[in-house]
Write a protein that holds these residues in place. Structure first.
Motif, PDB file in Angstrom:
ATOM      1  N   SER A  30      -2.991   2.818   2.099  1.00 27.16           N
ATOM      2  CA  SER A  30      -3.203   1.357   2.503  1.00 27.16           C
ATOM      3  C   SER A  30      -3.090   0.814   3.750  1.00 27.16           C
ATOM      4  O   SER A  30      -3.268  -0.352   4.046  1.00 27.16           O
ATOM      5  CB  SER A  30      -2.058   0.706   1.552  1.00 27.16           C
ATOM      6  N   ASN A  79      -2.841  -6.211   3.217  1.00 30.92           N
ATOM      7  CA  ASN A  79      -2.351  -5.176   2.167  1.00 30.92           C
ATOM      8  C   ASN A  79      -0.872  -4.818   1.973  1.00 30.92           C
ATOM      9  O   ASN A  79      -0.394  -4.567   3.028  1.00 30.92           O
ATOM     10  CB  ASN A  79      -3.029  -3.873   2.538  1.00 30.92           C
ATOM     11  N   LYS A  94       2.032  -7.244 -10.338  1.00 31.84           N
ATOM     12  CA  LYS A  94       2.562  -6.455 -11.519  1.00 31.84           C
ATOM     13  C   LYS A  94       3.659  -5.691 -11.066  1.00 31.84           C
ATOM     14  O   LYS A  94       3.866  -5.629  -9.961  1.00 31.84           O
ATOM     15  CB  LYS A  94       1.312  -5.343 -11.779  1.00 31.84           C
ATOM     16  N   LYS A 148      -9.474  -0.192   0.220  1.00 30.78           N
ATOM     17  CA  LYS A 148      -9.100  -0.915  -0.848  1.00 30.78           C
ATOM     18  C   LYS A 148      -7.773  -1.530  -0.676  1.00 30.78           C
ATOM     19  O   LYS A 148      -7.124  -1.058   0.236  1.00 30.78           O
ATOM     20  CB  LYS A 148      -9.069  -0.085  -2.238  1.00 30.78           C
ATOM     21  N   ARG A 176      -4.103  -2.674  -2.142  1.00 33.40           N
ATOM     22  CA  ARG A 176      -3.084  -2.036  -3.227  1.00 33.40           C
ATOM     23  C   ARG A 176      -3.429  -2.778  -4.653  1.00 33.40           C
ATOM     24  O   ARG A 176      -3.466  -3.922  -4.765  1.00 33.40           O
ATOM     25  CB  ARG A 176      -1.781  -2.085  -2.912  1.00 33.40           C
ATOM     26  N   ASP A 177      -3.547  -1.932  -5.624  1.00 35.97           N
ATOM     27  CA  ASP A 177      -3.723  -2.481  -7.107  1.00 35.97           C
ATOM     28  C   ASP A 177      -2.796  -3.460  -7.684  1.00 35.97           C
ATOM     29  O   ASP A 177      -3.294  -4.416  -8.461  1.00 35.97           O
ATOM     30  CB  ASP A 177      -4.032  -1.333  -8.193  1.00 35.97           C
ATOM     31  N   ASN A 178      -1.642  -3.467  -7.433  1.00 29.52           N
ATOM     32  CA  ASN A 178      -0.508  -4.362  -8.006  1.00 29.52           C
ATOM     33  C   ASN A 178      -0.236  -5.557  -7.355  1.00 29.52           C
ATOM     34  O   ASN A 178       0.472  -6.392  -7.386  1.00 29.52           O
ATOM     35  CB  ASN A 178       0.536  -3.607  -8.258  1.00 29.52           C
TER      36      ASN A 178
END
Length: 384
Positions: A107, A150, A182, A289, A291-293
């Motif tokens: 990240s 990020n 999340k 990318k 971070r997903d959450n």
């Protein structure tokens, strides 16, 4: 005919900024007092859902104040990232403490697994104190930087801070508006999870006051201490009594007037940043990318290439401004003798990351041009 220059990241000042700053000038409240400072602090508090906020002169000043107010000083050690802007680390030197440098993960933020490894392998924890075995210094704090908007792995950061009794400082200078959507800290904004968080309003940030910063916390007493220190530690402002060393770090009313107008547009800017990020992807430009959450603020876009310097040079020749990621701080002259722990990925990203134009006032044609030139360069550089 030359093509129009596309800058890397510039301000977008098209809201109520001029109206508010004109009002500040007309009322002659132009220095470190005035209603716009209070309004800007209140608006920030409401937006990030903190207990309070203190406006200051820069993000760097905010980090310095956070360290001083938390009692970090000479003979202490602070865990810091190797891959970040040097302003995140210099305040550690301001207070006489020693930085220990950590690697990044994918990240670009601090690798919390390695932080944990350092604490377990290189330190002793006894009587509530984490002590570096090599130096005998107490490790008192950790500065986590949310790189390019990020967010770092804050669940693990908090677990480590709690386990080893560390002050957790969030350098959220690039992450105003990013939040976790999340997990354990769902709904928490960058800067509001640790003991104290700092934002920056430099000219290239997602919103700007020209210069300036903001400190947020959920600790009223800590914020009161930071406000006191930021205004020259005035114990009696009428008779000039100062019982402590303070700093001239308060934001001006003129800066706050601009900031208040910018705050009104912040969510719009984030939507534009996300749209442009996704458009680059649709145009075939694969970016690092987020971070997903999290719901990031998509502040900066990071492109990976094996031909970093040549790509930067080529894009400059066609009127497109880019930049490499920061040189590793532990490799810079002031910090070469400091401890660094298993720095691996940060070296790789230093050699490969190029930041590409990400301003909120870019047109689709600008994005298309940037993508086209990058792809043209890569085809040539890779021989096809």
């Amino acid at each position: 005919m030359s093509r129009e220059f596309i800058p890397l990241s510039v301000p977008n000042i098209k809201g109520n900024e001029l109206k508010y700053i004109t009002e500040a000038i007309k009322t002659e409240w132009v220095s470190t007092g005035g209603s716009f400072i209070n309004d800007f602090e209140r608006r920030t508090t409401e937006y990030v859902k903190s207990v309070g906020a203190v406006a200051c002169q820069s993000g760097t000043a905010g980090i310095h104040l956070a360290l001083v107010a938390n009692g970090i000083g000479a003979d202490d050690t602070v865990i810091v990232p190797a891959l970040t802007f040097i302003a995140a680390v210099n305040p550690v030197s301001y207070v006489g403490a020693e930085p220990v440098f950590m690697d990044c993960d994918d990240s670009l933020c601090m690798d919390m697994d390695k932080v944990e490894g350092f604490c377990e392998e290189q330190c002793i924890f006894s009587d509530g104190k984490l002590v570096n075995k090599a130096t005998g210094r107490q490790v008192k704090a950790m500065i986590v930087v949310h790189v390019f908007g990020n967010m770092a792995d804050m669940e693990k950061a908090v677990d480590i801070a709690n386990k080893y009794n560390l002050i957790l400082v969030e350098d959220a200078t690039e992450a105003l508006g990013s939040y976790i959507n999340k997990g354990k800290f769902e709904g928490k904004y960058a800067g509001t999870i640790g003991n104290v968080g700092i934002y920056s309003y430099n000219g290239n940030k997602i919103i700007t006051t020209g210069g300036g910063g903001m400190v947020v916390s959920n600790d009223d007493k800590l914020l009161e201490r930071i406000r006191y220190l930021s205004t020259q530690a005035k114990d009696d402002p009428l008779y000039y009594i100062h019982d402590n060393i303070g700093y001239n770090y308060r934001m001006t009313n003129l800066q706050a007037a601009v900031g208040l107008g910018q705050m009104e547009k912040l969510e719009d800017f984030i939507k534009i940043k996300e749209k442009n990020y996704r458009m680059y992807s649709d145009l075939g430009i694969d970016l690092i990318k987020f971070r997903d959450n999290t719901r990031p603020n998509y502040w900066f876009y990071s492109y990976i290439t094996e031909h970093r310097d040549k790509l930067i040079e080529y894009l400059d020749s066609v009127g497109i401004q880019t930049r490499p990621i920061w040189n590793l701080i532990c490799d810079l002259k002031p910090y070469r003798k400091c401890i660094k722990y298993k720095i691996e990925k940060a070296k790789q990203y230093w050699n490969e990351v190029v930041n590409i134009p990400c301003s909120t006032n870019l047109h689709e044609s600008d994005l298309e041009r940037v993508a086209s030139e990058i792809k043209k360069f890569e085809r040539t550089a890779n021989g096809y």
